[in-house]
Design a protein around this motif. Structure first.
Motif, PDB file in Angstrom:
ATOM      1  N   VAL A  53       0.850  -1.193   0.000  1.00 58.16           N
ATOM      2  CA  VAL A  53       0.000   0.000   0.000  1.00 58.16           C
ATOM      3  C   VAL A  53       0.888   1.246   0.000  1.00 58.16           C
ATOM      4  O   VAL A  53       1.581   1.512   0.968  1.00 58.16           O
ATOM      5  N   ASP A  54       0.868   1.979  -1.076  1.00 57.81           N
ATOM      6  CA  ASP A  54       1.658   3.209  -1.151  1.00 57.81           C
ATOM      7  C   ASP A  54       0.838   4.418  -0.703  1.00 57.81           C
ATOM      8  O   ASP A  54       1.385   5.359  -0.145  1.00 57.81           O
ATOM      9  N   VAL A  55      -0.450   4.402  -0.988  1.00 62.66           N
ATOM     10  CA  VAL A  55      -1.324   5.494  -0.584  1.00 62.66           C
ATOM     11  C   VAL A  55      -2.549   4.919   0.117  1.00 62.66           C
ATOM     12  O   VAL A  55      -3.253   4.087  -0.447  1.00 62.66           O
ATOM     13  N   ALA A  56      -2.771   5.346   1.360  1.00 65.40           N
ATOM     14  CA  ALA A  56      -3.969   4.937   2.098  1.00 65.40           C
ATOM     15  C   ALA A  56      -4.907   6.135   2.136  1.00 65.40           C
ATOM     16  O   ALA A  56      -4.459   7.277   2.197  1.00 65.40           O
ATOM     17  N   TYR A  57      -6.215   5.888   2.077  1.00 62.42           N
ATOM     18  CA  TYR A  57      -7.138   7.020   2.143  1.00 62.42           C
ATOM     19  C   TYR A  57      -8.371   6.675   2.959  1.00 62.42           C
ATOM     20  O   TYR A  57      -8.665   5.512   3.211  1.00 62.42           O
ATOM     21  N   ARG A  58      -9.053   7.713   3.396  1.00 69.01           N
ATOM     22  CA  ARG A  58     -10.360   7.560   4.014  1.00 69.01           C
ATOM     23  C   ARG A  58     -11.134   8.850   3.788  1.00 69.01           C
ATOM     24  O   ARG A  58     -10.550   9.886   3.444  1.00 69.01           O
ATOM     25  N   VAL A  59     -12.433   8.786   3.987  1.00 73.65           N
ATOM     26  CA  VAL A  59     -13.284   9.966   3.838  1.00 73.65           C
ATOM     27  C   VAL A  59     -13.903  10.255   5.202  1.00 73.65           C
ATOM     28  O   VAL A  59     -14.391   9.349   5.875  1.00 73.65           O
ATOM     29  N   VAL A  60     -13.836  11.521   5.635  1.00 77.35           N
ATOM     30  CA  VAL A  60     -14.422  11.898   6.927  1.00 77.35           C
ATOM     31  C   VAL A  60     -15.452  13.016   6.716  1.00 77.35           C
ATOM     32  O   VAL A  60     -15.351  13.784   5.765  1.00 77.35           O
ATOM     33  N   ASP A  61     -16.423  13.060   7.603  1.00 75.69           N
ATOM     34  CA  ASP A  61     -17.413  14.144   7.579  1.00 75.69           C
ATOM     35  C   ASP A  61     -16.850  15.354   8.306  1.00 75.69           C
ATOM     36  O   ASP A  61     -16.062  15.211   9.253  1.00 75.69           O
ATOM     37  N   SER A  62     -17.247  16.550   7.848  1.00 73.63           N
ATOM     38  CA  SER A  62     -16.789  17.763   8.528  1.00 73.63           C
ATOM     39  C   SER A  62     -17.804  18.857   8.263  1.00 73.63           C
ATOM     40  O   SER A  62     -18.655  18.715   7.384  1.00 73.63           O
ATOM     41  N   PRO A  63     -17.725  19.977   9.005  1.00 73.53           N
ATOM     42  CA  PRO A  63     -18.660  21.091   8.752  1.00 73.53           C
ATOM     43  C   PRO A  63     -18.507  21.679   7.343  1.00 73.53           C
ATOM     44  O   PRO A  63     -19.397  22.392   6.888  1.00 73.53           O
ATOM     45  N   VAL A  64     -17.412  21.416   6.658  1.00 77.22           N
ATOM     46  CA  VAL A  64     -17.256  21.915   5.286  1.00 77.22           C
ATOM     47  C   VAL A  64     -17.442  20.772   4.277  1.00 77.22           C
ATOM     48  O   VAL A  64     -16.923  20.807   3.172  1.00 77.22           O
ATOM     49  N   GLY A  65     -18.207  19.785   4.668  1.00 75.30           N
ATOM     50  CA  GLY A  65     -18.516  18.681   3.760  1.00 75.30           C
ATOM     51  C   GLY A  65     -17.553  17.516   3.942  1.00 75.30           C
ATOM     52  O   GLY A  65     -16.680  17.538   4.810  1.00 75.30           O
ATOM     53  N   GLN A  66     -17.755  16.500   3.123  1.00 77.31           N
ATOM     54  CA  GLN A  66     -16.899  15.319   3.232  1.00 77.31           C
ATOM     55  C   GLN A  66     -15.494  15.647   2.760  1.00 77.31           C
ATOM     56  O   GLN A  66     -15.293  16.301   1.739  1.00 77.31           O
ATOM     57  N   LEU A  67     -14.524  15.184   3.532  1.00 79.14           N
ATOM     58  CA  LEU A  67     -13.118  15.425   3.202  1.00 79.14           C
ATOM     59  C   LEU A  67     -12.442  14.094   2.902  1.00 79.14           C
ATOM     60  O   LEU A  67     -12.596  13.124   3.647  1.00 79.14           O
ATOM     61  N   LEU A  68     -11.691  14.071   1.816  1.00 80.87           N
ATOM     62  CA  LEU A  68     -10.867  12.915   1.505  1.00 80.87           C
ATOM     63  C   LEU A  68      -9.487  13.134   2.113  1.00 80.87           C
ATOM     64  O   LEU A  68      -8.880  14.196   1.908  1.00 80.87           O
ATOM     65  N   LEU A  69      -9.016  12.184   2.897  1.00 75.99           N
ATOM     66  CA  LEU A  69      -7.672  12.260   3.470  1.00 75.99           C
ATOM     67  C   LEU A  69      -6.835  11.145   2.852  1.00 75.99           C
ATOM     68  O   LEU A  69      -7.259   9.987   2.831  1.00 75.99           O
ATOM     69  N   ALA A  70      -5.649  11.481   2.347  1.00 72.18           N
ATOM     70  CA  ALA A  70      -4.788  10.459   1.760  1.00 72.18           C
ATOM     71  C   ALA A  70      -3.396  10.601   2.347  1.00 72.18           C
ATOM     72  O   ALA A  70      -2.906  11.720   2.545  1.00 72.18           O
ATOM     73  N   GLY A  71      -2.765   9.473   2.645  1.00 78.25           N
ATOM     74  CA  GLY A  71      -1.443   9.517   3.251  1.00 78.25           C
ATOM     75  C   GLY A  71      -0.506   8.497   2.633  1.00 78.25           C
ATOM     76  O   GLY A  71      -0.941   7.454   2.138  1.00 78.25           O
ATOM     77  N   THR A  72       0.780   8.812   2.653  1.00 78.39           N
ATOM     78  CA  THR A  72       1.816   7.879   2.213  1.00 78.39           C
ATOM     79  C   THR A  72       2.599   7.434   3.441  1.00 78.39           C
ATOM     80  O   THR A  72       2.280   7.809   4.569  1.00 78.39           O
ATOM     81  N   GLU A  73       3.656   6.675   3.204  1.00 75.80           N
ATOM     82  CA  GLU A  73       4.539   6.277   4.297  1.00 75.80           C
ATOM     83  C   GLU A  73       5.153   7.505   4.966  1.00 75.80           C
ATOM     84  O   GLU A  73       5.462   7.488   6.154  1.00 75.80           O
ATOM     85  N   VAL A  74       5.330   8.598   4.189  1.00 75.18           N
ATOM     86  CA  VAL A  74       5.948   9.815   4.718  1.00 75.18           C
ATOM     87  C   VAL A  74       4.988  10.578   5.614  1.00 75.18           C
ATOM     88  O   VAL A  74       5.362  11.034   6.695  1.00 75.18           O
ATOM     89  N   GLY A  75       3.754  10.712   5.182  1.00 77.36           N
ATOM     90  CA  GLY A  75       2.780  11.466   5.955  1.00 77.36           C
ATOM     91  C   GLY A  75       1.569  11.822   5.126  1.00 77.36           C
ATOM     92  O   GLY A  75       1.395  11.319   4.007  1.00 77.36           O
ATOM     93  N   LEU A  76       0.751  12.718   5.677  1.00 74.84           N
ATOM     94  CA  LEU A  76      -0.459  13.159   4.972  1.00 74.84           C
ATOM     95  C   LEU A  76      -0.058  13.822   3.660  1.00 74.84           C
ATOM     96  O   LEU A  76       0.793  14.730   3.648  1.00 74.84           O
ATOM     97  N   VAL A  77      -0.636  13.369   2.555  1.00 74.54           N
ATOM     98  CA  VAL A  77      -0.204  13.877   1.250  1.00 74.54           C
ATOM     99  C   VAL A  77      -1.300  14.690   0.560  1.00 74.54           C
ATOM    100  O   VAL A  77      -1.020  15.534  -0.278  1.00 74.54           O
ATOM    101  N   ARG A  78      -2.575  14.470   0.966  1.00 76.20           N
ATOM    102  CA  ARG A  78      -3.661  15.144   0.269  1.00 76.20           C
ATOM    103  C   ARG A  78      -4.874  15.245   1.176  1.00 76.20           C
ATOM    104  O   ARG A  78      -5.248  14.283   1.843  1.00 76.20           O
ATOM    105  N   VAL A  79      -5.466  16.443   1.196  1.00 75.33           N
ATOM    106  CA  VAL A  79      -6.782  16.665   1.806  1.00 75.33           C
ATOM    107  C   VAL A  79      -7.626  17.267   0.689  1.00 75.33           C
ATOM    108  O   VAL A  79      -7.211  18.245   0.069  1.00 75.33           O
TER     109      VAL A  79
END
Lengths: 173, 206
Positions: free
Chosen positions: B39-65
């Motif tokens: 797995v090079d990129v792991a992701y999940r979707v979370v709910d927030s007051p500004v709508g659903q957010l996609l969070l993606a991370g690599t071995e290094v750290g958070l790479v994309r919101v």
């Protein structure tokens, strides 16, 4: 890629049986992930995954020291194995769920054993085309025959399956 | 994926328990793939007051919101091309990011303490992004003021571009960068999201 999970599960169940299908499903997706960076040229991801599932199923049979495909006269033991699985599922549930799961499991076991009775090419054509949804040309690639032959095998196989199932229904009281 | 309605009726009984089985298998796959180093990129979707957010991370750290208006499928497809096609939904790998964002939206967190992977921003854009956390919670800065922090103090428009393409919004607070006339300016999460964030940070602390 995970969108194809259902199709891969159907192929695994058809080729190795319901009980061992989960392991082969996981091996299929791990192999696909391993191959992924080099798989950029894959035009049809689903057919590619089905091919991996087929190969992993054959590996599974080889490891188990069994014939790669259930032969026609394997109906009885297969049906027993699948019904036993359905019973275990039902026992784990409760009340009406037990009855429903058991009935559904018995129906599925009946269809699986009817599929297992089909001649080799028809059986595989039914699995790849009717169950997994691959096109006849893709099925031909897996079976090593022509598109016309794959189409005929899928059609004849489904007809034979229908006859099989009607026969089984009549035997039931 | 083929729908059940496409199955010949003879085969329909085989599909009864498929959905549950596939859900179970999918849930177990990320751990098996991670154990195999796949797995090079792991992701999940979370709910927030500004709508659903996609969070993606690599071995290094958070790479994309990513905000939902960016199109989560499109964002995942872009990650497959630019980072690695070995992408899997693996919620537990992003627990820390999800928790800190939750605390932020609850007004309990004023800065993020997460390992970050800056690989989606290079050169000047990366330099701009690195300065964004210097704008404190509840404060704002103009595009020109941010440009003044960088090696190209007159590159005001380039600061705007860097903010507009921030791969890590919220965590790198580009929402705190506003126009010199005091108006909010654009935001990749939409003007409503920017207004909400600025109001959240201006609110009295609980």
């Amino acid at each position: 890629m995970a969108a194809h999970g259902t199709v891969v599960l159907r192929v695994c169940r058809a080729l190795v049986g319901v009980q061992d299908a989960d392991d082969v499903w996981q091996e299929t997706f791990l192999a696909a992930l391993r191959a992924y960076p080099e798989s950029g040229g894959i035009r049809n991801r689903e057919a590619w995954l089905v091919t991996i599932a087929r190969n992993k199923s054959m590996d599974h049979h080889r490891r188990a020291g069994r014939l790669p495909v259930p032969s026609g006269n394997a109906q009885a033991p297969l049906a027993v194995a699948w019904t036993a699985t359905a019973g275990a599922v039902a026992a784990a549930a409760g009340g009406d769920d037990v009855v429903r799961a058991l009935e559904a499991g018995e129906d599925a076991a009946m269809v699986w054993s009817a599929v297992a009775l089909l001649p080799e090419k028809q059986r595989l054509a039914v699995i790849y085309h009717h169950l997994a949804g691959l096109r006849h040309a893709e099925v031909a690639g897996l079976l090593g025959n022509s598109e016309a032959a794959a189409r005929r095998a899928a059609s004849d196989g489904l007809k034979a399956l229908r006859v099989q199932l009607l026969g089984q229904d009549r035997e039931q009281p | 994926m083929i729908a059940n309605r496409e199955l010949p009726s003879e085969l329909l009984p085989l599909a009864v328990d498929e959905d549950g089985a596939v859900a179970r298998l999918r849930a177990a796959l990320p751990a098996a793939a991670a154990a195999a180093g796949l797995v090079d990129v792991a992701y999940r979707v979370v709910d927030s007051p500004v709508g659903q957010l996609l969070l993606a991370g690599t071995e290094v750290g958070l790479v994309r919101v990513a905000f939902s208006r960016e199109g989560h499928d499109a964002v995942l497809a872009a990650l497959a091309t630019t980072v690695s096609p070995r992408i899997l939904r693996a919620p537990s790998r992003l627990d820390a990011a999800a928790r800190e964002l939750d605390e932020y939206f609850g007004g309990r967190r004023h800065s993020f303490d997460l390992p970050l992977d800056f690989r989606l921003a290079n050169g000047f854009r990366r330099e701009v992004l690195a300065h964004l956390p210097e704008i404190g919670y509840g404060h704002t800065a103009s595009y020109a003021a941010v440009a003044a922090l960088t090696s190209s103090p007159r590159a005001v428009r380039a600061v705007g571009t860097a903010c507009a393409r921030n791969p890590l919004p919220l965590v790198l607070p580009c929402h705190r960068v506003i126009r010199s006339d005091g108006s909010q300016g654009a935001y990749l999460g939409g003007p409503d999201a920017k207004a909400l964030l600025l109001a959240l940070e201006a609110a009295p602390q609980p």
